[in-house]
Design a protein around this motif. Structure first.
Motif, mmCIF file in Angstrom:
data_model
loop_
_atom_site.group_PDB
_atom_site.id
_atom_site.type_symbol
_atom_site.label_atom_id
_atom_site.label_comp_id
_atom_site.label_asym_id
_atom_site.label_seq_id
_atom_site.Cartn_x
_atom_site.Cartn_y
_atom_site.Cartn_z
ATOM 1 N N THR A 143 -8.688 1.619 -21.891
ATOM 2 C CA THR A 143 -7.948 1.823 -23.134
ATOM 3 C C THR A 143 -6.831 2.833 -22.904
ATOM 4 O OG1 THR A 143 -9.401 3.611 -23.883
ATOM 5 C CG2 THR A 143 -9.992 1.381 -24.544
ATOM 6 N N PRO A 178 -4.954 4.709 -25.830
ATOM 7 C CA PRO A 178 -4.960 4.691 -27.296
ATOM 8 C C PRO A 178 -3.590 4.606 -27.958
ATOM 9 C CG PRO A 178 -6.541 6.293 -26.496
ATOM 10 C CD PRO A 178 -5.774 5.806 -25.298
ATOM 11 N N TYR A 227 -3.887 8.871 -14.567
ATOM 12 C CA TYR A 227 -5.202 8.677 -13.957
ATOM 13 C C TYR A 227 -6.177 8.154 -15.004
ATOM 14 C CZ TYR A 227 -5.599 13.441 -15.859
ATOM 15 O OH TYR A 227 -5.561 14.539 -16.680
ATOM 16 N N THR A 283 -9.948 8.301 -16.856
ATOM 17 C CA THR A 283 -11.096 9.162 -17.127
ATOM 18 C C THR A 283 -12.267 8.289 -17.568
ATOM 19 O OG1 THR A 283 -10.507 9.535 -19.456
ATOM 20 C CG2 THR A 283 -9.663 11.122 -17.826
ATOM 21 N N SER A 288 -15.981 9.045 -19.536
ATOM 22 C CA SER A 288 -16.717 10.102 -20.245
ATOM 23 C C SER A 288 -15.941 11.419 -20.206
ATOM 24 C CB SER A 288 -18.118 10.277 -19.659
ATOM 25 O OG SER A 288 -18.865 9.108 -19.835
ATOM 26 N N SER A 289 -14.645 11.338 -20.434
ATOM 27 C CA SER A 289 -13.720 12.489 -20.523
ATOM 28 C C SER A 289 -13.435 13.147 -19.180
ATOM 29 C CB SER A 289 -14.248 13.562 -21.494
ATOM 30 O OG SER A 289 -14.490 13.031 -22.765
ATOM 31 N N ARG A 290 -14.030 12.662 -18.116
ATOM 32 C CA ARG A 290 -13.857 13.282 -16.804
ATOM 33 C C ARG A 290 -12.941 12.425 -15.931
ATOM 34 N NH1 ARG A 290 -16.316 17.441 -14.817
ATOM 35 N NH2 ARG A 290 -17.854 17.461 -16.482
ATOM 36 N N ARG A 291 -12.017 13.092 -15.249
ATOM 37 C CA ARG A 291 -11.086 12.380 -14.371
ATOM 38 C C ARG A 291 -11.834 11.708 -13.223
ATOM 39 N NH1 ARG A 291 -5.409 14.662 -11.951
ATOM 40 N NH2 ARG A 291 -4.987 12.951 -10.520
ATOM 41 N N THR A 318 -10.483 5.455 -19.822
ATOM 42 C CA THR A 318 -9.301 5.755 -20.625
ATOM 43 C C THR A 318 -8.173 6.125 -19.671
ATOM 44 O OG1 THR A 318 -10.624 6.577 -22.464
ATOM 45 C CG2 THR A 318 -8.316 7.258 -22.395
ATOM 46 N N VAL A 327 -5.017 8.171 -18.841
ATOM 47 C CA VAL A 327 -4.451 9.450 -19.291
ATOM 48 C C VAL A 327 -3.076 9.640 -18.670
ATOM 49 C CG1 VAL A 327 -4.699 11.966 -19.189
ATOM 50 C CG2 VAL A 327 -6.695 10.523 -19.627
ATOM 51 N N LYS A 328 -2.149 10.053 -19.508
ATOM 52 C CA LYS A 328 -0.797 10.406 -19.053
ATOM 53 C C LYS A 328 -0.674 11.921 -19.204
ATOM 54 C CE LYS A 328 3.982 9.987 -20.740
ATOM 55 N NZ LYS A 328 4.797 9.430 -21.858
ATOM 56 N N GLU A 329 -0.462 12.599 -18.094
ATOM 57 C CA GLU A 329 -0.416 14.066 -18.143
ATOM 58 C C GLU A 329 0.961 14.554 -17.709
ATOM 59 O OE1 GLU A 329 -3.861 16.141 -16.520
ATOM 60 O OE2 GLU A 329 -2.479 17.545 -15.565
ATOM 61 N N HIS A 377 -19.742 9.836 -28.227
ATOM 62 C CA HIS A 377 -20.050 9.418 -26.855
ATOM 63 C C HIS A 377 -19.917 10.588 -25.882
ATOM 64 C CE1 HIS A 377 -20.471 6.605 -23.528
ATOM 65 N NE2 HIS A 377 -19.413 7.155 -22.959
ATOM 66 N N ASN A 382 -3.666 4.085 -31.738
ATOM 67 C CA ASN A 382 -4.585 4.962 -32.463
ATOM 68 C C ASN A 382 -4.317 6.408 -32.029
ATOM 69 O OD1 ASN A 382 -6.747 6.401 -33.525
ATOM 70 N ND2 ASN A 382 -8.181 4.692 -33.294
ATOM 71 N N LEU A 423 -7.343 8.873 -32.111
ATOM 72 C CA LEU A 423 -8.195 8.712 -30.931
ATOM 73 C C LEU A 423 -7.540 9.361 -29.712
ATOM 74 C CD1 LEU A 423 -10.587 7.447 -29.389
ATOM 75 C CD2 LEU A 423 -9.244 5.333 -29.224
ATOM 76 N N HIS A 430 -10.955 15.562 -22.931
ATOM 77 C CA HIS A 430 -10.666 15.593 -21.488
ATOM 78 C C HIS A 430 -10.315 17.013 -21.042
ATOM 79 C CE1 HIS A 430 -9.055 14.872 -17.585
ATOM 80 N NE2 HIS A 430 -7.808 15.016 -17.961
ATOM 81 N N THR A 487 -13.310 19.216 -20.824
ATOM 82 C CA THR A 487 -14.244 18.781 -19.777
ATOM 83 C C THR A 487 -13.713 19.099 -18.384
ATOM 84 O OG1 THR A 487 -14.990 16.958 -21.187
ATOM 85 C CG2 THR A 487 -15.464 16.765 -18.837
ATOM 86 N N ASP A 488 -12.433 18.829 -18.183
ATOM 87 C CA ASP A 488 -11.894 18.848 -16.820
ATOM 88 C C ASP A 488 -10.938 20.002 -16.508
ATOM 89 O OD1 ASP A 488 -13.067 16.906 -15.341
ATOM 90 O OD2 ASP A 488 -11.413 15.483 -15.413
#
Lengths: 110, 144
Positions: free
Chosen positions: A34, A36, A75, A77, A79-82, A102, A104-106, B25, B122, B125, B133, B136-137
């Motif tokens: 995803t 978002p 990159y 992720t 469960s929120s971890r890279r 997911t 992620v664009k950082e 989650h 979204n 979200l 993230h 967490t990271d």
């Protein structure tokens, strides 16, 4: 006189696998990515379990029409971890048959 | 009377289930105290608890204000409520990143180009997942 049994390589591999020997057969994993803020998506694919996460990231970026640039890191992720690009899908999925990421664009801030 | 317009209220109602599910989650909770105001309670890797307030004025057109409080509905002026994460400036009570109204205000050049607020998909979200993230990271401890 030698009486031989002529197994094909495929048969031998099947026998080894059925006896718990040899390489683990590759499984197909359902992958979802995803992003978002994209009006498109999510990205869905079925991949062999040893596929690198980076390959999935690349296909997902193409799907979301994102081109890499020097200002951002992209990159996945889980469960929120890279998850690094070199990691195999099976390492992330564990015993599951499907895995969700997911994108992620950082912003790389100087 | 709601502080946000009907369009914002309806758009948030459409998007918040997915954001709540993502939070759950990840072991976090997302609750709303008023229309357009969300509180994301998260656990950092060291077990510390953080509460981020996400406040929308016009959804999805404008970036939200994101600040930290000691608890849900708590004050927004306590630096000790903030995590140490690159770009999170506890002393200024802001997050200097493109997904916040504060970041967009500090960097007016982000108004156009790749850092512009997307206003698509979204967005609730997206912000929730960015915060999850980061905690967490990219977390480095609690601000003093």
């Amino acid at each position: 006189m030698v009486i031989g049994v002529n197994h094909s390589a495929h048969q031998e591999a099947s026998m080894a696998a059925s006896e718990g020997k040899g390489p683990k057969p590759k499984e197909q994993l359902k992958v979802t990515v995803t992003f978002p803020i994209s009006p498109e998506g999510p990205f869905h694919a079925e991949k062999e379990s040893d596929t690198a996460v980076g390959a999935v990231r690349g296909e997902a970026m193409t799907f979301f029409a994102i081109a890499g640039d020097g200002q951002h890191a992209y990159y996945l992720t889980h469960s929120s971890r890279r998850v690094d690009d070199g990691v195999a899908l099976e390492s992330v999925a564990g015993n599951a048959k499907a895995v969700k990421f997911t994108l992620v664009k950082e912003l790389i801030q100087g | 009377m709601s502080a946000v317009d009907l369009e914002t209220e309806l758009a948030l109602a459409q998007d918040e289930d997915a954001a709540r599910t993502a939070a759950t989650h990840a072991g976090a909770t997302l609750e709303s105290s008023a229309t357009g105001i969300y509180w994301l309670t998260m656990r950092a890797p060291d077990g510390e608890r953080y509460v981020a307030r996400i406040a929308w004025t016009r959804y999805p057109d404008h970036a939200p204000s994101v600040k930290f409080a000691p608890e849900v509905d708590g004050p927004l002026d306590q630096t000790s409520a903030w995590p140490l994460i690159p770009g999170y400036r506890a002393g200024n009570y802001d997050i200097c990143q493109p997904f916040t109204a504060e970041g967009q205000a500090v960097h007016s050049e982000w108004g156009t180009g790749p850092e512009a607020w997307p206003a698509t998909g979204n967005c609730l979200l997206w912000v929730v997942e960015q915060l999850l993230h980061d905690i967490t990271d990219r977390y480095q401890g609690r601000s003093g």
